[in-house]
Design a protein around this motif. Structure first.
Motif, PDB file in Angstrom:
ATOM      1  N   GLY A 156       0.784  -1.216   0.000  1.00 40.88           N
ATOM      2  CA  GLY A 156       0.000   0.000   0.000  1.00 40.88           C
ATOM      3  C   GLY A 156       0.820   1.271   0.000  1.00 40.88           C
ATOM      4  N   LEU A 157       0.095   2.370  -0.018  1.00 35.03           N
ATOM      5  CA  LEU A 157       0.694   3.705  -0.058  1.00 35.03           C
ATOM      6  C   LEU A 157       1.615   3.950   1.129  1.00 35.03           C
ATOM      7  N   HIS A 158       1.300   3.345   2.272  1.00 37.01           N
ATOM      8  CA  HIS A 158       2.055   3.620   3.497  1.00 37.01           C
ATOM      9  C   HIS A 158       2.961   2.464   3.898  1.00 37.01           C
ATOM     10  N   ALA A 159       3.178   1.513   3.011  1.00 38.66           N
ATOM     11  CA  ALA A 159       3.979   0.340   3.381  1.00 38.66           C
ATOM     12  C   ALA A 159       5.373   0.727   3.856  1.00 38.66           C
ATOM     13  N   ASP A 160       5.955   1.749   3.227  1.00 40.62           N
ATOM     14  CA  ASP A 160       7.320   2.134   3.582  1.00 40.62           C
ATOM     15  C   ASP A 160       7.423   2.759   4.962  1.00 40.62           C
ATOM     16  N   LEU A 161       6.292   3.078   5.594  1.00 42.18           N
ATOM     17  CA  LEU A 161       6.337   3.591   6.953  1.00 42.18           C
ATOM     18  C   LEU A 161       6.642   2.487   7.959  1.00 42.18           C
ATOM     19  N   PHE A 162       6.487   1.249   7.537  1.00 35.58           N
ATOM     20  CA  PHE A 162       6.779   0.113   8.408  1.00 35.58           C
ATOM     21  C   PHE A 162       8.180  -0.404   8.090  1.00 35.58           C
ATOM     22  N   ALA A 163       8.955  -0.674   9.130  1.00 34.77           N
ATOM     23  CA  ALA A 163      10.320  -1.155   8.949  1.00 34.77           C
ATOM     24  C   ALA A 163      10.327  -2.458   8.155  1.00 34.77           C
ATOM     25  N   SER A 164      11.414  -2.705   7.473  1.00 37.99           N
ATOM     26  CA  SER A 164      11.529  -3.898   6.638  1.00 37.99           C
ATOM     27  C   SER A 164      11.256  -5.185   7.406  1.00 37.99           C
ATOM     28  N   PRO A 165      11.742  -5.346   8.654  1.00 41.11           N
ATOM     29  CA  PRO A 165      11.423  -6.581   9.392  1.00 41.11           C
ATOM     30  C   PRO A 165       9.930  -6.744   9.652  1.00 41.11           C
ATOM     31  N   VAL A 166       9.214  -5.625   9.863  1.00 40.42           N
ATOM     32  CA  VAL A 166       7.770  -5.704  10.072  1.00 40.42           C
ATOM     33  C   VAL A 166       7.081  -6.171   8.798  1.00 40.42           C
ATOM     34  N   ARG A 167       7.487  -5.617   7.675  1.00 41.31           N
ATOM     35  CA  ARG A 167       6.885  -6.031   6.401  1.00 41.31           C
ATOM     36  C   ARG A 167       7.163  -7.507   6.123  1.00 41.31           C
ATOM     37  N   GLN A 168       8.366  -7.956   6.473  1.00 42.08           N
ATOM     38  CA  GLN A 168       8.705  -9.356   6.255  1.00 42.08           C
ATOM     39  C   GLN A 168       7.852 -10.268   7.125  1.00 42.08           C
ATOM     40  N   ARG A 169       7.652  -9.892   8.394  1.00 39.20           N
ATOM     41  CA  ARG A 169       6.829 -10.714   9.281  1.00 39.20           C
ATOM     42  C   ARG A 169       5.370 -10.701   8.842  1.00 39.20           C
ATOM     43  N   PHE A 170       4.948  -9.610   8.212  1.00 42.06           N
ATOM     44  CA  PHE A 170       3.555  -9.526   7.752  1.00 42.06           C
ATOM     45  C   PHE A 170       3.237 -10.631   6.747  1.00 42.06           C
ATOM     46  N   VAL A 171       4.191 -11.005   5.930  1.00 40.10           N
ATOM     47  CA  VAL A 171       3.947 -12.038   4.909  1.00 40.10           C
ATOM     48  C   VAL A 171       4.425 -13.421   5.338  1.00 40.10           C
ATOM     49  N   THR A 172       4.952 -13.541   6.540  1.00 43.26           N
ATOM     50  CA  THR A 172       5.407 -14.856   7.013  1.00 43.26           C
ATOM     51  C   THR A 172       4.689 -15.308   8.277  1.00 43.26           C
ATOM     52  N   THR A 173       3.889 -14.437   8.880  1.00 45.59           N
ATOM     53  CA  THR A 173       3.209 -14.745  10.137  1.00 45.59           C
ATOM     54  C   THR A 173       1.702 -14.773   9.912  1.00 45.59           C
ATOM     55  N   PRO A 174       1.040 -15.877  10.268  1.00 45.67           N
ATOM     56  CA  PRO A 174      -0.422 -15.930  10.076  1.00 45.67           C
ATOM     57  C   PRO A 174      -1.159 -15.055  11.082  1.00 45.67           C
ATOM     58  N   PHE A 175      -2.297 -14.537  10.655  1.00 46.87           N
ATOM     59  CA  PHE A 175      -3.228 -13.812  11.503  1.00 46.87           C
ATOM     60  C   PHE A 175      -4.473 -14.683  11.671  1.00 46.87           C
ATOM     61  N   VAL A 176      -5.414 -14.214  12.475  1.00 41.74           N
ATOM     62  CA  VAL A 176      -6.659 -14.957  12.700  1.00 41.74           C
ATOM     63  C   VAL A 176      -7.834 -14.003  12.497  1.00 41.74           C
ATOM     64  N   ILE A 177      -8.868 -14.464  11.792  1.00 45.26           N
ATOM     65  CA  ILE A 177     -10.091 -13.683  11.645  1.00 45.26           C
ATOM     66  C   ILE A 177     -10.768 -13.597  13.012  1.00 45.26           C
ATOM     67  N   SER A 178     -11.001 -12.381  13.498  1.00 44.05           N
ATOM     68  CA  SER A 178     -11.627 -12.216  14.813  1.00 44.05           C
ATOM     69  C   SER A 178     -13.142 -12.256  14.666  1.00 44.05           C
ATOM     70  N   ARG A 179     -13.830 -12.222  15.809  1.00 42.95           N
ATOM     71  CA  ARG A 179     -15.291 -12.170  15.796  1.00 42.95           C
ATOM     72  C   ARG A 179     -15.813 -10.766  15.542  1.00 42.95           C
ATOM     73  N   GLN A 180     -14.936  -9.795  15.469  1.00 43.79           N
ATOM     74  CA  GLN A 180     -15.332  -8.413  15.197  1.00 43.79           C
ATOM     75  C   GLN A 180     -15.279  -8.177  13.695  1.00 43.79           C
ATOM     76  N   LEU A 181     -16.346  -8.525  13.030  1.00 47.31           N
ATOM     77  CA  LEU A 181     -16.416  -8.354  11.579  1.00 47.31           C
ATOM     78  C   LEU A 181     -17.828  -7.979  11.192  1.00 47.31           C
ATOM     79  N   ASP A 182     -17.943  -7.126  10.189  1.00 48.58           N
ATOM     80  CA  ASP A 182     -19.230  -6.749   9.623  1.00 48.58           C
ATOM     81  C   ASP A 182     -18.971  -6.225   8.220  1.00 48.58           C
ATOM     82  N   ARG A 183     -19.955  -5.559   7.646  1.00 45.12           N
ATOM     83  CA  ARG A 183     -19.810  -5.086   6.278  1.00 45.12           C
ATOM     84  C   ARG A 183     -18.829  -3.905   6.167  1.00 45.12           C
ATOM     85  N   MET A 184     -18.474  -3.293   7.280  1.00 52.05           N
ATOM     86  CA  MET A 184     -17.517  -2.188   7.242  1.00 52.05           C
ATOM     87  C   MET A 184     -16.084  -2.678   7.315  1.00 52.05           C
ATOM     88  N   GLY A 185     -15.814  -3.707   8.103  1.00 52.67           N
ATOM     89  CA  GLY A 185     -14.445  -4.146   8.243  1.00 52.67           C
ATOM     90  C   GLY A 185     -14.316  -5.444   9.000  1.00 52.67           C
TER      91      GLY A 185
END
Length: 300
Positions: A180-209
């Motif tokens: 995204g437009l702001h990806a470079d605001l995150f340090a390279s190690p953070v960006r790397q972990r973003f694509v190597t670390t799984p997340f979990v869908i929370s119960r807080q979901l609706d049509r907005m987010g």
């Protein structure tokens, strides 16, 4: 012959939707439309519909045809549907006569399903669309979710002939995104972990987010999490001030003041919307050119 439908059971956030209300974001109104566009179109093809229908959530829906007759196309996720108590194929279609009942109960897969009718819902068009906007509270039936006792009139069938279609085989694997437009605001190690670390869908979901649980602490130490607000789009992956990732969906707000590390590609946003709470989700980056090629390959 026109038809009259009465809602006998309605899960939370059951709404009238059509293809969407485009071109109004400058007025603060998102496009809305179906959370799973592929399933919405499949239900339309099964019914012979080129107009809006009903989007259901995990809890399903019940309805009774008070008068007239209609054909209903059913698709999205995997739900259990019955016509007067008799199990139906899903996805599939059914013809209803006066007095018939259609019930859709929770199934094994997905958050959203679609009922589309061969007759168009007789509802006012607002800003060129029937779509219910949860944020702006317009469209659909009085700008709100459907409730028990609501009555919908369907016009005489005037859409295309129903089509014999085959549901597309569900894709698997990581959800693809472009940086995204702001990806470079995150340090390279953070960006790397973003694509190597799984997340979990929370119960807080609706049509907005959809909020993601960051069990791996990818954004635990992130800084600069507040920016001047600017425009956002469906699929943006926004990192809130406390480090919580949230994926913005069809009824997103018009602007956001938190950095967006990436945007889920259009070809995968429907699949993401159907991921149930508790599901692991991994992300994989692609280029804009590749994202466009994927979308073209999926077009009918």
């Amino acid at each position: 012959m026109s038809a009259i439908i009465t809602i006998t059971r309605a899960g939370p956030l059951t709404t009238v939707q059509d293809a969407g209300r485009f071109g109004q974001l400058r007025h603060g109104i998102s496009a809305s439309g179906p959370m799973d566009g592929v399933a919405y179109r499949l239900a339309g093809a099964l019914a012979g519909a080129d107009h809006g229908g009903i989007e259901i959530t995990m809890a399903g829906i019940g309805l009774r045809l008070q008068s007239g007759q209609c054909r209903v196309g059913l698709a999205g996720g995997r739900f259990d549907a019955r016509h007067n108590g008799v199990m139906l194929d899903w996805p599939g279609a059914v013809s209803l006569a006066a007095g018939d009942e259609l019930t859709v109960m929770p199934g094994t897969v997905g958050n959203y399903g679609y009922l589309r009718f061969d007759g168009a819902p007789v509802l006012p068009t607002i800003m060129g669309s029937l779509a219910t906007s949860s944020g702006a509270r317009l469209g659909g039936l009085e700008g709100r979710p459907l409730q028990v006792g609501d009555v919908l009139e369907l016009a005489d069938a005037a859409g295309p002939a129903p089509q014999a279609v085959t549901a597309r085989q569900a894709e698997t694997g990581p959800i693809r995104f472009v940086w995204g437009l702001h990806a470079d605001l995150f340090a390279s190690p953070v960006r790397q972990r973003f694509v190597t670390t799984p997340f979990v869908i929370s119960r807080q979901l609706d049509r907005m987010g959809v909020r993601l649980t960051d069990a791996g602490g990818v954004f635990a130490d992130a800084t600069i999490l507040s920016l001047a607000s600017d425009a956002i789009v469906p699929g943006d992956i926004q990192i809130l001030g406390d480090g919580t990732p949230i994926v913005l969906m069809r009824d997103h707000q018009p602007t956001g003041g938190y950095p967006r590390i990436g945007t889920i590609i259009s070809a995968d946003l429907d699949r993401f919307a159907q991921l149930r709470p508790g599901t692991d989700v991994a992300f994989s980056s692609v280029s804009v050119v590749h994202a466009q090629q994927i979308l073209r390959s999926q077009s009918p």
